[in-house]
Design a protein around this motif. Structure first.
Motif, mmCIF file in Angstrom:
data_model
loop_
_atom_site.group_PDB
_atom_site.id
_atom_site.type_symbol
_atom_site.label_atom_id
_atom_site.label_comp_id
_atom_site.label_asym_id
_atom_site.label_seq_id
_atom_site.Cartn_x
_atom_site.Cartn_y
_atom_site.Cartn_z
ATOM 1 N N THR A 170 3.364 13.810 10.114
ATOM 2 C CA THR A 170 3.138 12.605 9.747
ATOM 3 C C THR A 170 3.400 11.323 10.972
ATOM 4 O O THR A 170 2.666 10.384 11.317
ATOM 5 N N SER A 185 -3.536 12.312 8.145
ATOM 6 C CA SER A 185 -2.112 11.726 8.735
ATOM 7 C C SER A 185 -2.670 11.349 10.472
ATOM 8 O O SER A 185 -2.385 10.413 10.883
ATOM 9 N N PHE A 225 -8.797 8.866 0.675
ATOM 10 C CA PHE A 225 -7.833 8.702 1.114
ATOM 11 C C PHE A 225 -7.877 8.817 2.823
ATOM 12 O O PHE A 225 -8.708 8.667 3.360
ATOM 13 N N ASP A 234 -5.071 3.348 10.099
ATOM 14 C CA ASP A 234 -5.226 2.942 8.686
ATOM 15 C C ASP A 234 -4.888 1.747 8.133
ATOM 16 O O ASP A 234 -5.097 0.830 6.993
ATOM 17 N N LEU A 252 5.168 5.930 2.366
ATOM 18 C CA LEU A 252 4.923 6.899 2.453
ATOM 19 C C LEU A 252 5.282 7.840 1.116
ATOM 20 O O LEU A 252 6.500 7.617 1.206
ATOM 21 N N LEU A 292 -2.781 11.114 0.920
ATOM 22 C CA LEU A 292 -2.768 11.364 2.649
ATOM 23 C C LEU A 292 -2.613 13.055 2.487
ATOM 24 O O LEU A 292 -1.891 13.665 1.909
ATOM 25 N N ALA A 304 -0.686 5.702 -6.843
ATOM 26 C CA ALA A 304 -0.742 5.299 -4.600
ATOM 27 C C ALA A 304 -2.201 4.775 -4.774
ATOM 28 O O ALA A 304 -3.200 5.034 -6.134
ATOM 29 N N ASN A 305 -2.512 3.839 -3.653
ATOM 30 C CA ASN A 305 -3.477 3.600 -3.353
ATOM 31 C C ASN A 305 -4.343 4.322 -2.719
ATOM 32 O O ASN A 305 -5.249 4.572 -3.224
ATOM 33 N N LYS A 306 -3.977 5.054 -1.772
ATOM 34 C CA LYS A 306 -4.805 6.273 -1.255
ATOM 35 C C LYS A 306 -3.186 7.884 -1.236
ATOM 36 O O LYS A 306 -2.808 7.802 -1.070
ATOM 37 N N LEU A 341 -4.065 8.043 9.772
ATOM 38 C CA LEU A 341 -3.124 6.922 9.075
ATOM 39 C C LEU A 341 -2.891 6.007 9.873
ATOM 40 O O LEU A 341 -2.916 4.641 9.409
ATOM 41 N N ARG A 348 0.933 -1.325 -0.126
ATOM 42 C CA ARG A 348 -0.051 -0.507 -0.327
ATOM 43 C C ARG A 348 0.853 1.091 -0.240
ATOM 44 O O ARG A 348 1.790 0.929 0.890
ATOM 45 N N TYR A 384 0.624 5.310 0.299
ATOM 46 C CA TYR A 384 0.259 6.349 0.284
ATOM 47 C C TYR A 384 0.408 7.938 0.206
ATOM 48 O O TYR A 384 1.735 8.449 -0.047
#
Length: 282
Positions: A143, A37, A34, A43, A102, A123, A119-121, A40, A19, A21
């Protein structure tokens, strides 16, 4: 930083991650999930939980194919007994732990749309809409701080859960119950000492597992917590307070603080009331 690696491209850097971000404050007009921070850590925990569930399902024994040999084939007991056939599948391999990364962009321009798309998601760090953009160092620090705080909270929760497990009475043979000895040290045979021979030390195993999942995390505030705990455990007695007040009044009198004899009793009463309000004196 000693273990940092330099890659030729973003694609190479994220190739072995499960994964990714992408840190950005802009919407980019992309329909992409999304997290903030602050969200995160949760998740990431969900990612680990889902991977563990997949690993458990993969490691579970499959339905083996059985056959029943006919009686009278030389077996001592001619009654039917299921046997595994050669076609029985082996257990599935355990799924490895997931890896997440990240992705932060350049100081002057951030990430490109193409890099965000990898990216998958997304941030994002919540900030004032009037100026939501942070420089690279600030974004990394914010972060990393959220992740570190989550580690501290997990360690505290695991320690509390381990203590609760060890202090819970353990059922013994004959209906009796015992609280494990050495309850302040759950990793050193806490429950085993209180259970009869041959009884599994369930409480000790559970406490050890909880502590192993989220071990203690060193923090710069540990020394402050230690001092606060020591101060709370060593409250002054009434005699100590009276001695302090006596020395204070003597010092004030030596400096000529009490100018009026008529107001002296009221002033002393105010000093005593002030001392009674100070946290940690009594």
């Amino acid at each position: 930083l000693r273990s940092a690696k330099v890659y030729g491209s973003v694609a190479d850097a994220v190739a072995d991650l499960d994964r990714v971000y992408a840190a950005t404050a802009r919407t980019r007009f992309m329909n992409k999930a999304f997290v903030t921070s602050r969200q995160l850590p949760a998740d990431l925990r969900r990612l680990v939980a889902s991977s563990c569930a997949a690993a458990a399902a993969a490691a579970a024994p499959a339905d083996f194919v059985t056959s029943t040999p006919p009686p009278g084939n030389g077996d001592p007991d001619p009654s039917p007994s299921p046997r595994l056939t050669a076609s029985s599948p082996p257990p599935a391999a355990v799924v490895r732990a997931p890896r997440a990364g990240l992705l932060f962009g350049r100081e002057n321009s951030g990430l490109t749309n193409e890099e965000v798309a990898m990216a998958n998601k997304v941030l994002t760090i919540e900030a004032d809409p009037a100026y939501p953009v942070l420089n690279l160092a600030q974004a990394v620090v914010c972060t990393a701080y959220e992740l570190f705080q989550a580690r501290l909270e997990m360690a505290d929760a695991a320690a509390a859960a381990a203590a609760a497990v060890v202090h819970t009475p353990v059922a013994m043979a004959g209906g009796a119950a015992a609280v494990p000895k050495h309850a302040d040290d759950p990793l050193h045979h806490a429950a085993a000492a209180a259970l009869p021979a041959g009884t599994p030390a369930v409480a000790a195993a559970a406490a050890a597992t909880l502590a192993a999942v989220a071990p203690a995390v060193p923090s710069s505030a540990d020394e402050l917590r230690r001092r606060a705990a020591a101060a709370a455990a060593e409250l002054a007695t009434r005699g100590d307070v009276e001695g302090l007040l006596g020395r204070l009044v003597a010092a004030l009198e030596g400096r000529g603080f009490f100018e009026s004899a008529e107001k002296r009793p009221a002033t002393l009463l105010s000093i005593r009331n002030l001392a009674a309000k100070l946290e940690g004196l009594s």
